[in-house]
Write an enzyme that holds these catalytic residues in place. Structure first.
Site, PDB file in Angstrom:
ATOM      1  N   CYS A  47       0.865  -1.178   0.000  1.00 24.17           N
ATOM      2  CA  CYS A  47       0.000   0.000   0.000  1.00 24.17           C
ATOM      3  C   CYS A  47       0.905   1.233   0.000  1.00 24.17           C
ATOM      4  O   CYS A  47       2.041   1.169   0.471  1.00 24.17           O
ATOM      5  CB  CYS A  47      -0.881  -0.023   1.253  1.00 24.17           C
ATOM      6  N   HIS A  48       0.404   2.344  -0.498  1.00 20.47           N
ATOM      7  CA  HIS A  48       1.242   3.545  -0.532  1.00 20.47           C
ATOM      8  C   HIS A  48       1.635   4.026   0.860  1.00 20.47           C
ATOM      9  O   HIS A  48       2.627   4.742   1.002  1.00 20.47           O
ATOM     10  CB  HIS A  48       0.570   4.647  -1.352  1.00 20.47           C
ATOM     11  N   THR A  49       0.906   3.628   1.868  1.00 18.32           N
ATOM     12  CA  THR A  49       1.286   4.027   3.220  1.00 18.32           C
ATOM     13  C   THR A  49       2.578   3.322   3.661  1.00 18.32           C
ATOM     14  O   THR A  49       3.357   3.883   4.446  1.00 18.32           O
ATOM     15  CB  THR A  49       0.119   3.759   4.190  1.00 18.32           C
ATOM     16  N   GLU A  70      -1.398  -5.080   4.464  1.00 15.65           N
ATOM     17  CA  GLU A  70      -2.549  -5.479   3.628  1.00 15.65           C
ATOM     18  C   GLU A  70      -2.328  -6.939   3.260  1.00 15.65           C
ATOM     19  O   GLU A  70      -1.701  -7.237   2.246  1.00 15.65           O
ATOM     20  CB  GLU A  70      -2.574  -4.556   2.389  1.00 15.65           C
ATOM     21  N   CYS A  99     -11.594  -3.654  19.733  1.00 17.05           N
ATOM     22  CA  CYS A  99     -11.647  -4.460  20.964  1.00 17.05           C
ATOM     23  C   CYS A  99     -13.076  -4.660  21.456  1.00 17.05           C
ATOM     24  O   CYS A  99     -13.358  -5.541  22.253  1.00 17.05           O
ATOM     25  CB  CYS A  99     -10.783  -3.820  22.046  1.00 17.05           C
ATOM     26  N   CYS A 102     -13.444  -0.624  24.520  1.00 15.58           N
ATOM     27  CA  CYS A 102     -12.875   0.676  24.909  1.00 15.58           C
ATOM     28  C   CYS A 102     -13.891   1.793  24.640  1.00 15.58           C
ATOM     29  O   CYS A 102     -14.935   1.590  24.027  1.00 15.58           O
ATOM     30  CB  CYS A 102     -11.556   0.932  24.177  1.00 15.58           C
ATOM     31  N   CYS A 105     -14.616   2.145  20.906  1.00 21.35           N
ATOM     32  CA  CYS A 105     -15.437   1.059  20.356  1.00 21.35           C
ATOM     33  C   CYS A 105     -16.879   1.138  20.854  1.00 21.35           C
ATOM     34  O   CYS A 105     -17.818   0.840  20.117  1.00 21.35           O
ATOM     35  CB  CYS A 105     -14.848  -0.303  20.727  1.00 21.35           C
ATOM     36  N   CYS A 113     -10.071   2.440  17.539  1.00 23.72           N
ATOM     37  CA  CYS A 113     -10.044   1.679  18.792  1.00 23.72           C
ATOM     38  C   CYS A 113      -8.819   2.112  19.580  1.00 23.72           C
ATOM     39  O   CYS A 113      -7.740   2.283  19.022  1.00 23.72           O
ATOM     40  CB  CYS A 113      -9.981   0.180  18.483  1.00 23.72           C
ATOM     41  N   ARG A 117      -3.506   1.043  20.370  1.00 21.00           N
ATOM     42  CA  ARG A 117      -2.949   2.056  19.470  1.00 21.00           C
ATOM     43  C   ARG A 117      -1.641   2.662  20.006  1.00 21.00           C
ATOM     44  O   ARG A 117      -0.726   2.960  19.225  1.00 21.00           O
ATOM     45  CB  ARG A 117      -3.999   3.156  19.213  1.00 21.00           C
ATOM     46  N   CYS A 177      -6.830  -3.179   3.600  1.00 19.21           N
ATOM     47  CA  CYS A 177      -6.644  -1.722   3.648  1.00 19.21           C
ATOM     48  C   CYS A 177      -7.330  -0.953   2.510  1.00 19.21           C
ATOM     49  O   CYS A 177      -8.396  -0.389   2.697  1.00 19.21           O
ATOM     50  CB  CYS A 177      -5.168  -1.343   3.727  1.00 19.21           C
ATOM     51  N   ARG A 372      -2.435  -2.591  -7.376  1.00 20.67           N
ATOM     52  CA  ARG A 372      -1.920  -3.373  -6.264  1.00 20.67           C
ATOM     53  C   ARG A 372      -1.048  -4.510  -6.783  1.00 20.67           C
ATOM     54  O   ARG A 372      -1.405  -5.208  -7.736  1.00 20.67           O
ATOM     55  CB  ARG A 372      -3.065  -3.959  -5.422  1.00 20.67           C
TER      56      ARG A 372
HETATM   57  N1  LIG Z   1      -7.162   7.082   5.339  1.00 28.44           N
HETATM   58  C1  LIG Z   1      -6.912   5.803   5.193  1.00 28.44           C
HETATM   59  O1  LIG Z   1      -7.418   4.970   5.942  1.00 28.44           O
HETATM   60  C2  LIG Z   1      -6.025   5.350   4.091  1.00 28.44           C
HETATM   61  C3  LIG Z   1      -5.287   6.244   3.371  1.00 28.44           C
HETATM   62  N2  LIG Z   1      -4.487   5.829   2.344  1.00 28.44           N
HETATM   63  C4  LIG Z   1      -3.779   6.867   1.602  1.00 28.44           C
HETATM   64  O2  LIG Z   1      -4.535   7.154   0.437  1.00 28.44           O
HETATM   65  C5  LIG Z   1      -3.697   7.723  -0.553  1.00 28.44           C
HETATM   66  C6  LIG Z   1      -3.936   7.053  -1.890  1.00 28.44           C
HETATM   67  O3  LIG Z   1      -3.491   5.731  -1.885  1.00 28.44           O
HETATM   68  P1  LIG Z   1      -3.345   4.915  -3.259  1.00 28.44           P
HETATM   69  O4  LIG Z   1      -4.599   4.985  -4.048  1.00 28.44           O
HETATM   70  O5  LIG Z   1      -2.805   3.584  -2.911  1.00 28.44           O
HETATM   71  O6  LIG Z   1      -2.230   5.829  -3.974  1.00 28.44           O
HETATM   72  P2  LIG Z   1      -1.769   5.970  -5.490  1.00 28.44           P
HETATM   73  O7  LIG Z   1      -0.439   6.628  -5.450  1.00 28.44           O
HETATM   74  O8  LIG Z   1      -1.923   4.682  -6.208  1.00 28.44           O
HETATM   75  O9  LIG Z   1      -2.811   6.981  -6.142  1.00 28.44           O
HETATM   76  C7  LIG Z   1      -2.663   8.358  -6.110  1.00 28.44           C
HETATM   77  C8  LIG Z   1      -3.135   8.924  -7.447  1.00 28.44           C
HETATM   78  O10 LIG Z   1      -3.095  10.342  -7.338  1.00 28.44           O
HETATM   79  C9  LIG Z   1      -2.603  10.886  -8.548  1.00 28.44           C
HETATM   80  N3  LIG Z   1      -2.059  12.214  -8.244  1.00 28.44           N
HETATM   81  C10 LIG Z   1      -0.873  12.530  -7.669  1.00 28.44           C
HETATM   82  N4  LIG Z   1      -0.770  13.862  -7.505  1.00 28.44           N
HETATM   83  C11 LIG Z   1      -1.908  14.403  -7.988  1.00 28.44           C
HETATM   84  C12 LIG Z   1      -2.414  15.743  -8.091  1.00 28.44           C
HETATM   85  N5  LIG Z   1      -1.699  16.783  -7.656  1.00 28.44           N
HETATM   86  N6  LIG Z   1      -3.638  15.923  -8.624  1.00 28.44           N
HETATM   87  C13 LIG Z   1      -4.369  14.872  -9.073  1.00 28.44           C
HETATM   88  N7  LIG Z   1      -3.942  13.577  -9.007  1.00 28.44           N
HETATM   89  C14 LIG Z   1      -2.740  13.356  -8.464  1.00 28.44           C
HETATM   90  C15 LIG Z   1      -1.585   9.866  -9.039  1.00 28.44           C
HETATM   91  O11 LIG Z   1      -1.369   9.983 -10.442  1.00 28.44           O
HETATM   92  C16 LIG Z   1      -2.259   8.552  -8.652  1.00 28.44           C
HETATM   93  O12 LIG Z   1      -3.089   8.070  -9.694  1.00 28.44           O
HETATM   94  C17 LIG Z   1      -2.268   7.597  -0.007  1.00 28.44           C
HETATM   95  O13 LIG Z   1      -1.928   8.838   0.590  1.00 28.44           O
HETATM   96  C18 LIG Z   1      -2.405   6.533   1.073  1.00 28.44           C
HETATM   97  O14 LIG Z   1      -1.399   6.653   2.048  1.00 28.44           O
HETATM   98  C19 LIG Z   1      -4.433   4.517   1.961  1.00 28.44           C
HETATM   99  C20 LIG Z   1      -5.154   3.583   2.632  1.00 28.44           C
HETATM  100  C21 LIG Z   1      -5.950   3.908   3.793  1.00 28.44           C
HETATM  101  N1  LIG Z   2       1.528   7.156  11.280  1.00 26.73           N
HETATM  102  C1  LIG Z   2       0.876   7.958  10.331  1.00 26.73           C
HETATM  103  C2  LIG Z   2      -0.592   7.631  10.336  1.00 26.73           C
HETATM  104  C3  LIG Z   2      -1.099   7.799   8.978  1.00 26.73           C
HETATM  105  C4  LIG Z   2      -2.576   7.467   8.883  1.00 26.73           C
HETATM  106  O1  LIG Z   2      -3.397   8.347   8.949  1.00 26.73           O
HETATM  107  N2  LIG Z   2      -2.903   6.203   8.694  1.00 26.73           N
HETATM  108  C5  LIG Z   2      -4.251   5.800   8.354  1.00 26.73           C
HETATM  109  C6  LIG Z   2      -4.173   4.524   7.666  1.00 26.73           C
HETATM  110  S1  LIG Z   2      -3.265   4.615   6.188  1.00 26.73           S
HETATM  111  C7  LIG Z   2      -3.345   3.091   5.616  1.00 26.73           C
HETATM  112  O2  LIG Z   2      -2.815   2.780   4.620  1.00 26.73           O
HETATM  113  C8  LIG Z   2      -5.145   5.591   9.549  1.00 26.73           C
HETATM  114  O3  LIG Z   2      -6.076   4.830   9.509  1.00 26.73           O
HETATM  115  N3  LIG Z   2      -4.909   6.286  10.608  1.00 26.73           N
HETATM  116  C9  LIG Z   2      -5.606   6.121  11.841  1.00 26.73           C
HETATM  117  C10 LIG Z   2      -4.681   5.576  12.885  1.00 26.73           C
HETATM  118  O4  LIG Z   2      -5.153   5.219  13.966  1.00 26.73           O
HETATM  119  O5  LIG Z   2      -3.482   5.502  12.606  1.00 26.73           O
HETATM  120  C11 LIG Z   2       1.065   9.448  10.589  1.00 26.73           C
HETATM  121  O6  LIG Z   2       1.223   9.817  11.745  1.00 26.73           O
HETATM  122  O7  LIG Z   2       1.049  10.185   9.608  1.00 26.73           O
HETATM  123 ZN   LIG Z   3      -2.825   0.948   3.495  1.00 31.67          ZN
HETATM  124 ZN   LIG Z   4     -11.570  -0.603  21.249  1.00 34.27          ZN
END
Ligand SMILES: NC(=O)C1=CN([C@@H]2O[C@H](COP(=O)(O)OP(=O)(O)OC[C@H]3O[C@@H](n4cnc5c(N)ncnc54)[C@H](O)[C@@H]3O)[C@@H](O)[C@H]2O)C=CC1
Ligand SMILES: N[C@@H](CCC(=O)N[C@@H](CSC=O)C(=O)NCC(=O)O)C(=O)O
Ligand SMILES: [Zn+2]
Ligand SMILES: [Zn+2]
Length: 377
Positions: A47-49, A70, A99, A102, A105, A113, A117, A177, A372
């Site tokens: 994953c990009h993270t 993932e 959990c 907490c 939750c 949760c 953490r 993820c 992916r």
């Molecule tokens: N909040 C959460 O729970 C989660 C957050 N993430 C985050 O989500 C983000 C996306 O993840 P992926 O889809 O795997 O990444 P990815 O890198 O595959 O997709 C990003 C897309 O954005 C485009 N892009 C880059 N700069 C741009 C701009 N200025 N304007 C328009 N498009 C632009 C790229 O060409 C690419 O297609 C990452 O920051 C990742 O860390 C990922 C999983 C869970």
């Molecule tokens: N350690 C990072 C945390 C970045 C972040 O926000 N992570 C996401 C998941 S990204 C998955 O690919 C998230 O769910 N955050 C909630 C959490 O409890 O971590 C930072 O500090 O930037």
């Molecule tokens: Zn992820």
């Molecule tokens: Zn919990």
């Protein structure tokens, strides 16, 4: 001979330092302590993270560590008091724990949760604040409570979802993820209604899963925005109906979207991790009700900004972690939905490699053709 209660030596990809190639090492994995589960990881995706933390931009990044979050595998053994799963169960490790006890939750307001953490944020296990990974006695930090770039890992019992034994682990690993995050951002966080106009910034796996979620929610228009125009061909298959490349316009992208939509979109999603784009995503929302959801993870030190007037006039700025899905309760449900062909998973897998090829997998991920890449462990 049974491995239960024994230290297991296995292969893992170790991130020794920021941005230095991962090294496949023989790693010692301790037996699970009370409340812990040791899992044989069979497949993990990238994953990009993972790349974000490896790059040094994550304030919680610790080295050396074993990245990866993932994945899917089979429980090898469990520690004292673990009733949730047993040896042989098919599971998905969950970086967001659940959990069920907490304050978070029990609130009914969040999927976050608080149980483990504090430990997962500093790369250790709750029980003794130590790592279960080592190389010749040197501890290696855990990552996100999952560390799936290892043939065996140890996770907390509250961080493991038991799934159907007939689910293909080489596919459902993605439900750890990116795909749930995009779907849940639409279904749970924004709660997009039928007929809505949606804008998605960034058409990687997460953005495409947002598109899929928007399509199933009945969105009337799904506008995809990406600086790589090649993304549109694939994006159409996930539900994107119109495409905009900001590089092909002189005006700010928020103005382009507002002009295209008679005043702005109902919902927007930032799926990149770029704070300037987060502002554009908010400001392309319709006055009075438009909601923007931040999904992308921005680097340490970055901050968002906008004129408060944007919020005073009714726009809403939100964020989502794991698409607001409750991990242990709902990941098995997502697996069932995949098995019934109600959600896509296979379509996000563009590459398959082995653990030994993990650095190549990261190169592919940065290349633009990869959604992916699934590694066989
Ligand atoms: N909040 C959460 O729970 C989660 C957050 N993430 C985050 O989500 C983000 C996306 O993840 P992926 O889809 O795997 O990444 P990815 O890198 O595959 O997709 C990003 C897309 O954005 C485009 N892009 C880059 N700069 C741009 C701009 N200025 N304007 C328009 N498009 C632009 C790229 O060409 C690419 O297609 C990452 O920051 C990742 O860390 C990922 C999983 C869970
Ligand atoms: N350690 C990072 C945390 C970045 C972040 O926000 N992570 C996401 C998941 S990204 C998955 O690919 C998230 O769910 N955050 C909630 C959490 O409890 O971590 C930072 O500090 O930037
Ligand atoms: Zn992820
Ligand atoms: Zn919990």
């Amino acid at each position: 001979m049974s491995s239960v209660g024994q230290v297991i030596t296995c292969k893992a990809a170790v991130a020794w330092e920021v941005n230095k190639p991962l090294v496949i090492e023989d790693v010692q994995v301790d037996p699970p302590q009370a409340g812990e589960v040791r899992i044989k990881i069979l497949f993990t995706a990238l994953c990009h993270t993972d790349a974000y933390t490896w790059s040094g931009k994550d304030p919680e990044g610790l080295f050396p560590c074993i990245l990866g979050h993932e994945a899917a595998g089979i429980v090898e053994s469990v520690g004292e008091g673990v009733a949730e799963v047993q040896s042989g169960d098919h599971v998905i490790p969950c970086y967001q724990a659940e959990c069920k006890e907490c304050k978070f939750c029990k609130s009914g307001k969040t999927n976050l949760c608080g149980k483990v953490r504090a430990a997962t944020g500093v790369g250790v296990m709750m029980a003794d604040k130590k790592s279960r990974f080592s190389i010749n006695g040197k501890p290696i930090f855990h990552f996100m409570g999952t560390s799936t770039f290892s043939q065996y890992t140890v996770v907390h019992n509250v961080s493991v979802a038991k799934i159907a034994p007939n689910a293909p682990l080489d596919k459902v690993c993605l439900l750890g993820c990116g795909v749930p995050t995009g779907l849940g951002a639409v279904w749970n966080t924004a709660k997009v209604e039928s007929g809505s106009i949606v804008a998605i910034f960034g058409l990687g796996t997460v953005g495409l899963a947002v598109a899929e979620g928007a399509k199933t929610a009945g969105a009337s228009r799904v506008i995809g925005i990406d600086i790589d125009s090649r993304k549109f061909v694939t994006a159409q298959k996930f539900g994107v109906t119109e495409f905009v490349n900001p590089k092909e316009h002189d005006k700010p992208i928020q103005q382009i979207i507002v002009d295209m939509t008679d005043g702005g979109v109902d919902y927007s999603f930032e799926c990149i991790g770029n704070v300037s784009v987060m502002r554009a995503a908010l400001e392309c929302c319709h006055k009075g009700w438009g909601t923007s959801v931040i999904v992308g993870v921005a680097a340490s030190g970055q901050e968002i900004s906008t004129r408060p007037f944007q919020l005073v006039t009714g726009r809403v700025w939100r964020g989502t972690a794991f698409g607001d899905f409750k991990s242990r309760s709902q990941v098995p449900w997502l697996v069932e939905k995949y098995m019934k062909k109600e959600i896509k998973v296979d379509e996000y897998i563009t590459h398959n490699l082995n653990l030994a090829e993990i650095n190549k997998a990261f190169d592919l991920m940065h290349g633009g053709d990869c959604l992916r890449c699934v590694l066989k462990m």
